[in-house]
Design a protein around this motif. Structure first.
Motif, PDB file in Angstrom:
ATOM      1  N   TRP A 199     -64.985  90.873  24.317  1.00 43.90           N
ATOM      2  CA  TRP A 199     -65.384  91.549  23.087  1.00 43.90           C
ATOM      3  C   TRP A 199     -66.016  90.577  22.100  1.00 43.90           C
ATOM      4  N   LEU A 200     -65.635  89.316  22.155  1.00 40.76           N
ATOM      5  CA  LEU A 200     -66.359  88.317  21.361  1.00 40.76           C
ATOM      6  C   LEU A 200     -67.805  88.238  21.833  1.00 40.76           C
ATOM      7  N   PHE A 201     -68.022  88.201  23.140  1.00 35.35           N
ATOM      8  CA  PHE A 201     -69.380  88.134  23.666  1.00 35.35           C
ATOM      9  C   PHE A 201     -70.148  89.420  23.373  1.00 35.35           C
ATOM     10  N   TRP A 202     -69.461  90.557  23.372  1.00 34.26           N
ATOM     11  CA  TRP A 202     -70.095  91.823  22.982  1.00 34.26           C
ATOM     12  C   TRP A 202     -70.648  91.728  21.573  1.00 34.26           C
ATOM     13  N   GLN A 203     -69.872  91.141  20.690  1.00 32.18           N
ATOM     14  CA  GLN A 203     -70.370  90.975  19.318  1.00 32.18           C
ATOM     15  C   GLN A 203     -71.556  90.026  19.294  1.00 32.18           C
ATOM     16  N   MET A 204     -71.454  88.913  19.971  1.00 33.07           N
ATOM     17  CA  MET A 204     -72.500  87.906  19.925  1.00 33.07           C
ATOM     18  C   MET A 204     -73.803  88.410  20.548  1.00 33.07           C
ATOM     19  N   ALA A 205     -73.698  89.164  21.631  1.00 36.90           N
ATOM     20  CA  ALA A 205     -74.893  89.584  22.364  1.00 36.90           C
ATOM     21  C   ALA A 205     -75.422  90.937  21.919  1.00 36.90           C
ATOM     22  N   GLY A 206     -74.562  91.776  21.352  1.00 41.15           N
ATOM     23  CA  GLY A 206     -74.975  93.132  21.010  1.00 41.15           C
ATOM     24  C   GLY A 206     -74.865  93.463  19.544  1.00 41.15           C
ATOM     25  N   LEU A 207     -73.645  93.494  19.040  1.00 45.45           N
ATOM     26  CA  LEU A 207     -73.434  93.964  17.667  1.00 45.45           C
ATOM     27  C   LEU A 207     -74.211  93.132  16.658  1.00 45.45           C
ATOM     28  N   GLY A 208     -74.105  91.816  16.721  1.00 42.00           N
ATOM     29  CA  GLY A 208     -74.785  90.979  15.744  1.00 42.00           C
ATOM     30  C   GLY A 208     -76.301  91.060  15.831  1.00 42.00           C
ATOM     31  N   PRO A 209     -76.896  90.813  17.010  1.00 40.64           N
ATOM     32  CA  PRO A 209     -78.352  90.863  17.104  1.00 40.64           C
ATOM     33  C   PRO A 209     -78.949  92.224  16.756  1.00 40.64           C
ATOM     34  N   MET A 210     -78.327  93.306  17.208  1.00 40.29           N
ATOM     35  CA  MET A 210     -78.896  94.631  16.939  1.00 40.29           C
ATOM     36  C   MET A 210     -78.766  95.008  15.465  1.00 40.29           C
ATOM     37  N   LEU A 211     -77.621  94.699  14.859  1.00 39.86           N
ATOM     38  CA  LEU A 211     -77.465  94.992  13.436  1.00 39.86           C
ATOM     39  C   LEU A 211     -78.344  94.079  12.598  1.00 39.86           C
ATOM     40  N   GLY A 212     -78.580  92.870  13.096  1.00 34.32           N
ATOM     41  CA  GLY A 212     -79.516  91.987  12.413  1.00 34.32           C
ATOM     42  C   GLY A 212     -80.922  92.570  12.393  1.00 34.32           C
ATOM     43  N   GLN A 213     -81.346  93.181  13.498  1.00 31.65           N
ATOM     44  CA  GLN A 213     -82.644  93.842  13.523  1.00 31.65           C
ATOM     45  C   GLN A 213     -82.667  95.057  12.599  1.00 31.65           C
ATOM     46  N   ASN A 214     -81.554  95.766  12.528  1.00 29.86           N
ATOM     47  CA  ASN A 214     -81.416  96.863  11.559  1.00 29.86           C
ATOM     48  C   ASN A 214     -81.667  96.332  10.150  1.00 29.86           C
ATOM     49  N   HIS A 215     -80.977  95.258   9.778  1.00 31.30           N
ATOM     50  CA  HIS A 215     -81.153  94.680   8.450  1.00 31.30           C
ATOM     51  C   HIS A 215     -82.618  94.335   8.204  1.00 31.30           C
ATOM     52  N   HIS A 216     -83.257  93.755   9.217  1.00 32.33           N
ATOM     53  CA  HIS A 216     -84.634  93.304   9.035  1.00 32.33           C
ATOM     54  C   HIS A 216     -85.582  94.476   8.775  1.00 32.33           C
ATOM     55  N   PHE A 217     -85.554  95.458   9.666  1.00 30.96           N
ATOM     56  CA  PHE A 217     -86.551  96.523   9.563  1.00 30.96           C
ATOM     57  C   PHE A 217     -86.233  97.537   8.463  1.00 30.96           C
ATOM     58  N   VAL A 218     -84.939  97.742   8.183  1.00 30.17           N
ATOM     59  CA  VAL A 218     -84.567  98.695   7.127  1.00 30.17           C
ATOM     60  C   VAL A 218     -84.755  98.085   5.741  1.00 30.17           C
ATOM     61  N   THR A 219     -84.421  96.800   5.587  1.00 25.29           N
ATOM     62  CA  THR A 219     -84.341  96.207   4.250  1.00 25.29           C
ATOM     63  C   THR A 219     -85.411  95.167   3.974  1.00 25.29           C
TER      64      THR A 219
END
Length: 231
Positions: A100-120
């Motif tokens: 689940w740590l790797f899930w965050q590192m590979a999925g949750l963080g990068p995808m939400l980071g892209q959300n932040h970029h394109f939304v904001t």
């Protein structure tokens, strides 16, 4: 003593949360990413990917000289092993936590980071990109909600998996997510938010009095990076 190279971002908060939880003494070394301090040659010796957080442990368990670590997931694993806290010792518990740590590192963080970029942050609003990453954020929240349906924390006991994921859920409103749609995530989020160590970690960020990370002047530094010139 731990030197923590830090700026108040979700990945930075992961490490202050751990250090506040475990009580290891540490000193914050601010790295103002809006000013390009992550490209300082001395910092690049510690973090060659020019990203923070990074740490230098001046008292590693092998008794050798100072040890530097970059990448927030690697730092969390290292600190958990150093202190014997927040990472189960048994095989199955460790596997649960690490996946689940790797899930965050590979999925949750990068995808939400892209959300932040394109939304904001993106200078041009691209509907396809916004929809793509908002929906992926929603999917990942759903995965986390299902995971938390029958357990208090992500991997059972409170662990580095929770510390890694929580800071990325803090800006849920900016990610266009309503925690009421994810009741198990909301319960988990509220419980972690109330932890004294977590509150102290976020107070550290406030004490830094950091200016906004994204400004017109900082966009080129943060979003216009190509290959670094070779020395």
């Amino acid at each position: 003593m731990i030197d923590l190279y830090y700026w108040p971002t979700p990945n930075g908060h992961k490490i202050t949360i751990f250090l506040e939880e475990c009580g290891l003494p540490y000193t914050i070394k601010p790295v103002n990413i809006a000013k390009g301090e992550q490209f300082d040659p001395e910092f690049l010796k510690i973090a060659p990917n020019n990203r923070m957080p990074a740490i230098v442990d001046h008292a590693p368990s092998d008794g050798g000289g100072p040890l530097s670590i970059f990448e927030s997931g690697a730092i969390l694993q290292y600190l958990a092993e150093k202190t014997g806290q927040f990472l189960p010792q048994d095989l199955r518990g460790r596997v649960e936590t690490m996946q689940w740590l790797f899930w965050q590192m590979a999925g949750l963080g990068p995808m939400l980071g892209q959300n932040h970029h394109f939304v904001t942050y993106a200078p041009e609003k691209i509907p396809y990109a916004i929809e793509r990453y908002v929906k992926e954020t929603q999917r990942l929240y759903g995965v986390l909600d299902e995971r938390l349906a029958d357990r208090e924390y992500i991997a059972g006991p409170y662990s580095i998996a929770d510390m890694a994921a929580y800071p990325w859920i803090v800006p849920h409103e900016r990610q266009q997510q309503d925690l009421n749609d994810f009741p198990h995530v909301k319960r988990w989020f509220t419980a972690i938010q109330a932890r004294p160590a977590v509150q102290r970690a976020y107070q550290k960020a406030e004490q830094l009095k950091a200016p906004p990370t994204i400004t017109e002047d900082s966009r080129a530094i943060l979003f216009g990076q190509g290959r670094r010139p070779q020395a």
